[in-house]
Design a protein around this motif. Structure first.
Motif, PDB file in Angstrom:
ATOM      1  N   UNK A 217       0.821  -1.220   0.000  1.00  0.00           N
ATOM      2  CA  UNK A 217       0.000   0.000   0.000  1.00  0.00           C
ATOM      3  C   UNK A 217       0.849   1.263   0.000  1.00  0.00           C
ATOM      4  N   UNK A 218       1.873   1.289  -0.840  1.00  0.00           N
ATOM      5  CA  UNK A 218       2.747   2.465  -0.937  1.00  0.00           C
ATOM      6  C   UNK A 218       2.154   3.542  -1.837  1.00  0.00           C
TER       7      UNK A 218
ATOM      8  N   UNK B 214      -0.882   4.065  -5.527  1.00  0.00           N
ATOM      9  CA  UNK B 214      -1.717   3.463  -6.556  1.00  0.00           C
ATOM     10  C   UNK B 214      -2.854   2.652  -5.975  1.00  0.00           C
ATOM     11  N   UNK B 215      -3.517   1.883  -6.846  1.00  0.00           N
ATOM     12  CA  UNK B 215      -4.612   1.032  -6.403  1.00  0.00           C
ATOM     13  C   UNK B 215      -4.095  -0.131  -5.564  1.00  0.00           C
ATOM     14  N   UNK B 216      -2.854  -0.544  -5.831  1.00  0.00           N
ATOM     15  CA  UNK B 216      -2.222  -1.619  -5.078  1.00  0.00           C
ATOM     16  C   UNK B 216      -0.725  -1.523  -5.318  1.00  0.00           C
ATOM     17  N   UNK B 217       0.050  -1.900  -4.322  1.00  0.00           N
ATOM     18  CA  UNK B 217       1.505  -1.907  -4.491  1.00  0.00           C
ATOM     19  C   UNK B 217       2.138  -2.840  -3.462  1.00  0.00           C
ATOM     20  N   UNK B 218       3.284  -3.393  -3.869  1.00  0.00           N
ATOM     21  CA  UNK B 218       4.022  -4.331  -3.027  1.00  0.00           C
ATOM     22  C   UNK B 218       5.507  -4.099  -3.252  1.00  0.00           C
ATOM     23  N   UNK B 219       6.265  -4.043  -2.177  1.00  0.00           N
ATOM     24  CA  UNK B 219       7.724  -4.015  -2.250  1.00  0.00           C
ATOM     25  C   UNK B 219       8.226  -5.364  -1.759  1.00  0.00           C
ATOM     26  N   UNK B 220       8.899  -6.090  -2.652  1.00  0.00           N
ATOM     27  CA  UNK B 220       9.408  -7.426  -2.342  1.00  0.00           C
ATOM     28  C   UNK B 220      10.904  -7.320  -2.077  1.00  0.00           C
ATOM     29  N   UNK B 221      11.335  -7.955  -0.994  1.00  0.00           N
ATOM     30  CA  UNK B 221      12.760  -8.047  -0.676  1.00  0.00           C
ATOM     31  C   UNK B 221      13.219  -9.452  -1.013  1.00  0.00           C
ATOM     32  N   UNK B 222      14.369  -9.549  -1.612  1.00  0.00           N
ATOM     33  CA  UNK B 222      14.923 -10.848  -1.926  1.00  0.00           C
ATOM     34  C   UNK B 222      16.405 -10.897  -1.659  1.00  0.00           C
TER      35      UNK B 222
ATOM     36  N   UNK C 120      12.146  -5.556  -5.493  1.00  0.00           N
ATOM     37  CA  UNK C 120      11.245  -5.396  -6.625  1.00  0.00           C
ATOM     38  C   UNK C 120      10.022  -4.635  -6.143  1.00  0.00           C
ATOM     39  N   UNK C 121       9.681  -3.587  -6.849  1.00  0.00           N
ATOM     40  CA  UNK C 121       8.517  -2.774  -6.521  1.00  0.00           C
ATOM     41  C   UNK C 121       7.450  -3.005  -7.579  1.00  0.00           C
ATOM     42  N   UNK C 122       6.232  -3.362  -7.142  1.00  0.00           N
ATOM     43  CA  UNK C 122       5.084  -3.541  -8.027  1.00  0.00           C
ATOM     44  C   UNK C 122       4.052  -2.479  -7.688  1.00  0.00           C
ATOM     45  N   UNK C 123       3.526  -1.811  -8.721  1.00  0.00           N
ATOM     46  CA  UNK C 123       2.483  -0.807  -8.532  1.00  0.00           C
ATOM     47  C   UNK C 123       1.415  -1.053  -9.591  1.00  0.00           C
TER      48      UNK C 123
END
Length: 159
Positions: free
Chosen positions: A98-99, A101-109, A118-121
Protein backbone atom coordinates in the motif's frame (compact mmCIF):
# COMPACT_ATOMS: atom_id res chain seq x y z
CA UNK A 1 6.73 5.08 -17.96
CA UNK A 2 8.86 7.00 -15.56
CA UNK A 3 11.09 9.74 -16.91
CA UNK A 4 14.69 10.46 -15.91
CA UNK A 5 13.39 13.59 -14.17
CA UNK A 6 11.46 11.35 -11.74
CA UNK A 7 14.78 10.22 -10.25
CA UNK A 8 17.51 12.09 -8.38
CA UNK A 9 20.04 14.06 -10.41
CA UNK A 10 22.38 11.93 -12.46
CA UNK A 11 19.84 9.39 -13.75
CA UNK A 12 19.17 9.01 -17.44
CA UNK A 13 16.97 6.71 -19.49
CA UNK A 14 19.47 4.59 -21.39
CA UNK A 15 17.49 1.96 -23.28
CA UNK A 16 14.04 0.58 -23.77
CA UNK A 17 14.75 -3.14 -23.93
CA UNK A 18 15.07 -5.18 -20.80
CA UNK A 19 17.48 -8.02 -21.39
CA UNK A 20 18.57 -10.26 -18.57
CA UNK A 21 17.07 -12.03 -15.62
CA UNK A 22 16.13 -9.02 -13.53
CA UNK A 23 12.37 -9.55 -13.06
CA UNK A 24 10.97 -11.30 -9.99
CA UNK A 25 9.63 -14.17 -12.11
CA UNK A 26 13.24 -15.11 -12.97
CA UNK A 27 13.67 -16.10 -9.31
CA UNK A 28 11.25 -19.02 -9.85
CA UNK A 29 14.17 -21.26 -10.88
CA UNK A 30 15.33 -21.11 -7.24
CA UNK A 31 11.92 -22.19 -5.86
CA UNK A 32 11.09 -25.80 -5.04
CA UNK A 33 7.65 -25.63 -6.68
CA UNK A 34 6.02 -23.92 -9.64
CA UNK A 35 5.09 -20.30 -8.97
CA UNK A 36 2.03 -18.37 -10.25
CA UNK A 37 2.34 -16.20 -13.36
CA UNK A 38 3.18 -12.53 -12.92
CA UNK A 39 2.13 -11.92 -16.53
CA UNK A 40 -1.43 -13.30 -16.35
CA UNK A 41 -3.53 -11.98 -19.25
CA UNK A 42 -0.75 -9.70 -20.51
CA UNK A 43 -1.77 -7.89 -23.70
CA UNK A 44 1.05 -5.34 -23.96
CA UNK A 45 4.33 -4.23 -22.40
CA UNK A 46 6.95 -1.50 -22.37
CA UNK A 47 10.24 -1.32 -20.58
CA UNK A 48 13.00 1.10 -19.76
CA UNK A 49 16.38 1.06 -18.03
CA UNK A 50 17.48 4.08 -15.98
CA UNK A 51 21.10 4.50 -14.91
CA UNK A 52 23.15 6.84 -12.79
CA UNK A 53 26.90 6.62 -12.17
CA UNK A 54 26.24 4.35 -9.17
CA UNK A 55 22.79 2.75 -9.64
CA UNK A 56 20.42 1.29 -12.19
CA UNK A 57 16.67 0.68 -12.16
CA UNK A 58 14.70 -1.47 -14.60
CA UNK A 59 11.01 -0.77 -15.20
CA UNK A 60 8.48 -2.89 -17.05
CA UNK A 61 4.85 -1.85 -17.45
CA UNK A 62 2.36 -4.48 -18.55
CA UNK A 63 -1.27 -4.09 -19.58
CA UNK A 64 -3.62 -6.93 -18.67
CA UNK A 65 -7.02 -8.02 -19.95
CA UNK A 66 -10.13 -7.94 -17.77
CA UNK A 67 -9.32 -8.19 -14.08
CA UNK A 68 -5.99 -9.91 -14.68
CA UNK A 69 -3.99 -6.99 -13.25
CA UNK A 70 -5.69 -7.72 -9.91
CA UNK A 71 -4.73 -11.38 -10.32
CA UNK A 72 -1.11 -10.43 -11.04
CA UNK A 73 -0.84 -8.49 -7.79
CA UNK A 74 -2.29 -11.41 -5.85
CA UNK A 75 0.12 -13.71 -7.69
CA UNK A 76 3.04 -11.54 -6.53
CA UNK A 77 2.01 -12.19 -2.95
CA UNK A 78 1.50 -15.92 -3.61
CA UNK A 79 4.86 -16.11 -5.40
CA UNK A 80 6.65 -14.68 -2.37
CA UNK A 81 4.72 -16.78 0.15
CA UNK A 82 5.00 -20.00 -1.86
CA UNK A 83 8.64 -19.89 -2.92
CA UNK A 84 10.60 -22.32 -0.78
CA UNK A 85 14.20 -21.69 -1.80
CA UNK A 86 16.35 -24.53 -3.12
CA UNK A 87 19.65 -22.74 -2.53
CA UNK A 88 21.31 -21.51 0.66
CA UNK A 89 21.47 -17.82 1.52
CA UNK A 90 18.24 -17.15 -0.41
CA UNK A 91 14.85 -15.81 0.66
CA UNK A 92 11.89 -13.70 -0.42
CA UNK A 93 9.62 -11.53 1.73
CA UNK A 94 7.15 -8.70 1.41
CA UNK A 95 8.74 -5.61 2.88
CA UNK A 96 5.86 -3.14 2.39
CA UNK A 97 2.41 -2.81 0.85
CA UNK A 98 0.00 0.00 0.00
CA UNK A 99 2.75 2.46 -0.94
CA UNK A 100 0.80 4.07 -3.81
CA UNK A 101 -1.72 3.46 -6.56
CA UNK A 102 -4.61 1.03 -6.40
CA UNK A 103 -2.22 -1.62 -5.08
CA UNK A 104 1.50 -1.91 -4.49
CA UNK A 105 4.02 -4.33 -3.03
CA UNK A 106 7.72 -4.01 -2.25
CA UNK A 107 9.41 -7.43 -2.34
CA UNK A 108 12.76 -8.05 -0.68
CA UNK A 109 14.92 -10.85 -1.93
CA UNK A 110 18.28 -12.37 -1.23
CA UNK A 111 19.33 -14.78 -3.96
CA UNK A 112 22.50 -16.72 -3.25
CA UNK A 113 23.55 -14.00 -0.82
CA UNK A 114 22.84 -11.12 -3.25
CA UNK A 115 20.13 -8.71 -2.01
CA UNK A 116 17.52 -7.11 -4.25
CA UNK A 117 14.19 -5.25 -4.23
CA UNK A 118 11.25 -5.40 -6.63
CA UNK A 119 8.52 -2.77 -6.52
CA UNK A 120 5.08 -3.54 -8.03
CA UNK A 121 2.48 -0.81 -8.53
CA UNK A 122 -0.98 -1.28 -10.10
CA UNK A 123 -3.40 1.27 -11.51
CA UNK A 124 -6.41 -0.12 -13.37
CA UNK A 125 -5.24 -2.68 -15.95
CA UNK A 126 -1.57 -1.62 -15.73
CA UNK A 127 1.12 -3.16 -13.52
CA UNK A 128 4.61 -1.71 -13.20
CA UNK A 129 7.49 -3.81 -11.92
CA UNK A 130 10.72 -2.08 -10.98
CA UNK A 131 13.96 -3.77 -10.08
CA UNK A 132 15.70 -1.58 -7.54
CA UNK A 133 19.40 -2.37 -7.33
CA UNK A 134 19.92 -0.50 -4.10
CA UNK A 135 18.61 -1.63 -0.73
CA UNK A 136 15.52 0.38 0.02
CA UNK A 137 12.90 0.38 2.75
CA UNK A 138 9.18 0.84 2.32
CA UNK A 139 9.46 4.47 3.44
CA UNK A 140 12.23 5.09 0.90
CA UNK A 141 10.23 3.36 -1.88
CA UNK A 142 7.01 5.32 -1.24
CA UNK A 143 7.97 8.51 -3.19
CA UNK A 144 9.05 6.44 -6.21
CA UNK A 145 5.89 4.30 -5.98
CA UNK A 146 3.80 7.50 -5.97
CA UNK A 147 5.57 8.71 -9.11
CA UNK A 148 4.99 5.35 -10.78
CA UNK A 149 1.29 5.45 -9.86
CA UNK A 150 0.93 8.96 -11.26
CA UNK A 151 2.62 7.93 -14.54
CA UNK A 152 0.40 4.85 -14.79
CA UNK A 153 -2.67 7.06 -14.46
CA UNK A 154 -1.75 8.63 -17.79
CA UNK A 155 -2.15 5.19 -19.39
CA UNK A 156 -5.46 4.08 -17.91
CA UNK A 157 -8.89 5.55 -17.32
CA UNK A 158 -9.05 3.92 -13.86
CA UNK A 159 -7.69 6.99 -12.05
Amino acid sequence: MLKASDFPDGFEAVKDDLDGDWALESVAIYCSSEQPSLLEGEVGRRGMVYRSPTEWINQRVTRHSGDDALTVMENVRQFVAGCKMLVPDSSLSILAEDLAGADSVLVAGVIQGIPNRWLFVRQGDLVAQLDLEYQTTGAEARPLAQKVAARLCAGTDAC
